[in-house]
Motif scaffolding. Sequence first.
Motif, PDB file in Angstrom:
ATOM      1  N   UNK A 192     -75.855 -65.048  87.771  1.00 14.48           N
ATOM      2  CA  UNK A 192     -74.672 -65.734  85.897  1.00 14.48           C
ATOM      3  C   UNK A 192     -76.167 -66.091  85.860  1.00 14.48           C
ATOM      4  N   UNK A 193     -76.994 -66.879  85.867  1.00 18.63           N
ATOM      5  CA  UNK A 193     -77.513 -67.760  85.614  1.00 18.63           C
ATOM      6  C   UNK A 193     -78.378 -67.002  85.168  1.00 18.63           C
ATOM      7  N   UNK A 194     -79.111 -66.182  86.311  1.00 19.37           N
ATOM      8  CA  UNK A 194     -79.793 -65.007  85.416  1.00 19.37           C
ATOM      9  C   UNK A 194     -79.847 -64.206  84.692  1.00 19.37           C
ATOM     10  N   UNK A 195     -78.703 -63.861  84.765  1.00 19.73           N
ATOM     11  CA  UNK A 195     -78.403 -62.925  83.400  1.00 19.73           C
ATOM     12  C   UNK A 195     -78.249 -64.149  82.168  1.00 19.73           C
ATOM     13  N   UNK A 196     -77.590 -65.728  82.031  1.00 21.80           N
ATOM     14  CA  UNK A 196     -77.576 -66.350  81.028  1.00 21.80           C
ATOM     15  C   UNK A 196     -78.882 -66.086  80.310  1.00 21.80           C
ATOM     16  N   UNK A 197     -80.206 -66.729  81.270  1.00 23.09           N
ATOM     17  CA  UNK A 197     -81.455 -66.476  80.826  1.00 23.09           C
ATOM     18  C   UNK A 197     -81.904 -65.712  80.322  1.00 23.09           C
ATOM     19  N   UNK A 198     -82.372 -64.654  80.373  1.00 19.14           N
ATOM     20  CA  UNK A 198     -82.819 -63.134  80.227  1.00 19.14           C
ATOM     21  C   UNK A 198     -82.207 -62.745  78.912  1.00 19.14           C
ATOM     22  N   UNK A 199     -80.339 -62.961  78.393  1.00 19.11           N
ATOM     23  CA  UNK A 199     -79.573 -62.218  77.657  1.00 19.11           C
ATOM     24  C   UNK A 199     -80.275 -63.090  76.301  1.00 19.11           C
ATOM     25  N   UNK A 200     -80.934 -64.803  76.885  1.00 15.80           N
ATOM     26  CA  UNK A 200     -80.344 -65.454  76.335  1.00 15.80           C
ATOM     27  C   UNK A 200     -82.444 -65.440  75.705  1.00 15.80           C
ATOM     28  N   UNK A 201     -82.949 -65.053  76.191  1.00 14.29           N
ATOM     29  CA  UNK A 201     -84.739 -64.864  76.135  1.00 14.29           C
ATOM     30  C   UNK A 201     -84.343 -63.833  74.539  1.00 14.29           C
ATOM     31  N   UNK A 202     -84.040 -63.150  75.121  1.00 14.45           N
ATOM     32  CA  UNK A 202     -83.882 -61.516  74.816  1.00 14.45           C
ATOM     33  C   UNK A 202     -83.991 -61.743  72.882  1.00 14.45           C
ATOM     34  N   UNK A 203     -82.219 -62.409  73.076  1.00 17.61           N
ATOM     35  CA  UNK A 203     -82.316 -63.412  71.654  1.00 17.61           C
ATOM     36  C   UNK A 203     -83.367 -63.987  70.662  1.00 17.61           C
ATOM     37  N   UNK A 204     -83.989 -64.284  71.201  1.00 17.74           N
ATOM     38  CA  UNK A 204     -85.636 -64.588  70.681  1.00 17.74           C
ATOM     39  C   UNK A 204     -86.785 -64.344  71.014  1.00 17.74           C
ATOM     40  N   UNK A 205     -86.831 -62.714  71.596  1.00 17.15           N
ATOM     41  CA  UNK A 205     -87.944 -61.639  71.739  1.00 17.15           C
ATOM     42  C   UNK A 205     -88.431 -62.839  72.380  1.00 17.15           C
ATOM     43  N   UNK A 206     -88.251 -63.040  73.409  1.00 17.06           N
ATOM     44  CA  UNK A 206     -89.427 -63.845  74.519  1.00 17.06           C
ATOM     45  C   UNK A 206     -89.281 -63.222  76.194  1.00 17.06           C
ATOM     46  N   UNK A 207     -88.703 -62.424  76.066  1.00 15.14           N
ATOM     47  CA  UNK A 207     -87.623 -61.830  77.557  1.00 15.14           C
ATOM     48  C   UNK A 207     -89.689 -61.601  78.376  1.00 15.14           C
ATOM     49  N   UNK A 208     -90.503 -60.300  77.687  1.00 13.59           N
ATOM     50  CA  UNK A 208     -91.742 -60.147  78.149  1.00 13.59           C
ATOM     51  C   UNK A 208     -91.871 -61.089  78.962  1.00 13.59           C
ATOM     52  N   UNK A 209     -92.691 -62.752  77.895  1.00 11.82           N
ATOM     53  CA  UNK A 209     -93.659 -62.816  77.926  1.00 11.82           C
ATOM     54  C   UNK A 209     -92.632 -64.260  79.350  1.00 11.82           C
ATOM     55  N   UNK A 210     -91.421 -64.309  79.396  1.00  9.96           N
ATOM     56  CA  UNK A 210     -91.130 -65.457  80.156  1.00  9.96           C
ATOM     57  C   UNK A 210     -91.178 -64.604  82.018  1.00  9.96           C
TER      58      UNK A 210
END
Length: 545
Positions: A192-210
């Motif tokens: 649950x936490x991983x999914x929440x982090x990834x979707x939140x990163x994606x909203x800020x367009x920082x997923x790849x770097x994170x």
Amino acid sequence: LDCVEVLLNTEDSPVDISDNVGSTALHEALLSGHSHVVALLLNYYPPDPKKPFTGGVDLGGKTALHKAAEGGDEDCLNLIVSQFLRTGSSLDARDNTGNTALDIAVLTDRTNVVRVLSTSGARVSEESQGLLEGRKDRMIESKASLVVSKMDPFYSSDKKFPSTGIMKMIFDPSYKLVSAIIETVQVTEATRVAEALVWTWEAADVTMSMLKKAIHYEVTHTKGGSNTIFRGNNLTSKLLSAYAMMTGRSYLTATMEPIITSIITEGVYIEIDPSRLKEGQGHQEQVDVLQKTCSTFINAIFNSSIDIPLEYKELCKHLSHEVRAKFSSNEIKLGAVVGGFFFLRLICPAIVTPQAYGLCKDLHLSSQVTRSLVLISKVIQGLSNGVTLGIKEEFMSVMNPWIQANQNQLDKFLDSLANQDDVEEKLATIKRKPVDVSGEKLTKCMSVLHQSLMGDVKPLAKKLEEEGDHDLSDELKNLVDNLGTLQTSNMKKRSNTVASKDGLDSLVEGLNGGQSLDKSRGGGGGVLSVSSNRKIFTLRREPRK
């Protein structure tokens, strides 16, 4: 290029000749981004072990490395950095204004140059470091504000969550808070936490770097060999699984959905466990069907290289780079490492549970078809792992000849994924469009992070303090103390704690991480209210007024 070589071979044109301001041909080639000319010129510079290589110093005190930073061409820069490192020359030489090459990159906002120089060991001056930190903080602030504003309609305004401060910690490229979450989150909450982090990163367009930070963290902290990376149930593994599920649908639809659809519609039932064979099922016949079906899958995958998202290729390349930096060459099982992401986190889960990945959504999976998909997944995962089947389930050993027959082709495929030299260049030429994350989706993600932070603040703070991040620990505790009661959009126009039953399901789904309210609790026509006491959320019935 031929003209340059002709001139270099004449006695009147030494390679280091300069004009009236001290600029050399190498300087001009670096400023113009002519990497082929740069490579040619470097071959003509005579080695001098007593003198550090500079490529010439102009009247402003700038070396060839300064010029490469000003030019900004990454190929030219890599050539010069390699020459400096090979000859033992300093990457931190200052020009007449006191700037290093890295200072120039920071001042001119050339992020690609900053990345190359900093990873090569160059240091930035205190003045430019402050500027760099300021730019980083403004970027993080901007990303956090963007995400918060997107969720604003879904939250009450009394003690509004999400806090921009918390969001900044989640987006911070230093990865300090996320690494602490990795070490403290309970296994039962990791997905649950991983999914929440990834979707939140994606909203800020920082997923790849994170995710690259996650890969670095996983590799550097692994206690086993390279073949154990991303094979556990920890948060870093779950982050890659969540990313694969979020972004893999188009690739899976094109590559595997037709095969899975055929298996489902034809009701294919494969069984190679002799104790489970049905009457009329011949064992060897079933083995042959399983081998043929697995071959259909892997041939489709091997022929899909052009369709694999560039982001996946970039992650595989980065994973390969991190593994090579951590392990000696004889310790590395690169196929197993890359396969641990591509097959274990994307391909095999999609075969077993296709509908979770948006495939075959209108089709019914019978228990027999599900069994077939499970067996197919086991065999393909065994191929990816490069292991011998049959240790845990003896009946699976009959598939080992098939695995051996396809191992070389798989190794070539995985090697190509890990060695895409031009993947960054291709990504730079296209504007990646992030997955559209709705405010409602973000709200549900934030509810999960809200619970996780409030429930685990003590171990999180302790972990940060153990790492020496006392200021961040204090900031986290202060921010969590000020988080308010979680509210959703239909609560905003009503009282802060009471909702009608019709509007409660979405709130409870957020509070429980996707678990909807047990309908048996909702009878009786009363009104349900929600209250929060730090990490405990309470549902209670109140009489209708």
